[in-house]
Design an enzyme around this catalytic site. Structure first.
Site, short mmCIF file in Angstrom:
data_model
loop_
_atom_site.label_atom_id
_atom_site.label_comp_id
_atom_site.label_asym_id
_atom_site.label_seq_id
_atom_site.Cartn_x
_atom_site.Cartn_y
_atom_site.Cartn_z
CB CYS A 187 33.86 40.34 44.67
SG CYS A 187 35.40 40.54 44.91
CB CYS B 292 38.53 46.87 46.08
SG CYS B 292 36.78 46.64 45.50
FE1 FES Z 1 36.58 44.65 45.15
FE2 FES Z 1 36.42 42.49 43.71
S1 FES Z 1 37.98 43.29 44.64
S2 FES Z 1 34.73 43.79 43.97
#
Ligand code: FES
Length: 127
Positions: free
Chosen positions: A104, A35
């Site tokens: 996360c 991400c």
């Molecule tokens: Fe990767 Fe939240 S989407 S840390």
């Protein structure tokens, strides 16, 4: 049911312990390659107690809420307790995260563990 708990929204909108600690003695930075989110933790440890903790997170709302909650969970605690902090504990304290957002909270656990490792290296308490 709302996707995010009120606690997640609260810590996202009003994150605790944001910033840097100039004289930190433990700093950890981690990222998630998928991400692209990045989290940096600063610890000020004295007498084996986490006297202060701050974070900078370049990332999603769940990452910000997770970092905020993680700092609250370890502030004022002994190093030995902070070492046991898991991402599950962070997610539970936030009243849960959607499954695809659990990584996360993993980032928050990793950032703290990395800062603790830096502290151990600096102080020669590695082992
Ligand atoms: Fe990767 Fe939240 S989407 S840390």
């Amino acid at each position: 049911m709302a996707l995010y708990s009120e606690k997640v929204m609260d810590h996202f909108r009003n994150p605790r312990n944001v910033g840097i600690i100039e004289d930190a003695n433990g700093i950890g930075e981690v990222g998630n390659a998928k991400c692209g989110d990045i989290m940096k933790m600063y610890l000020k440890i004295e007498d084996d107690i986490i006297r202060d903790v701050k974070f900078e997170t370049f990332g999603c709302g769940s990452a910000i809420a997770s970092s905020s909650m993680a700092t609250e969970l370890i502030k004022g605690k002994p190093v030995s307790e902070a070492m046991k902090l898991t991402n599950q504990a962070v997610a539970e304290a936030l009243d849960g995260l959607p499954a695809y957002k659990m990584h996360c909270s993993v980032l928050a656990e990793e950032a703290i563990q990395s800062a603790l490792e830096d502290y151990r290296k600096r102080t020669g308490k590695e082992g």
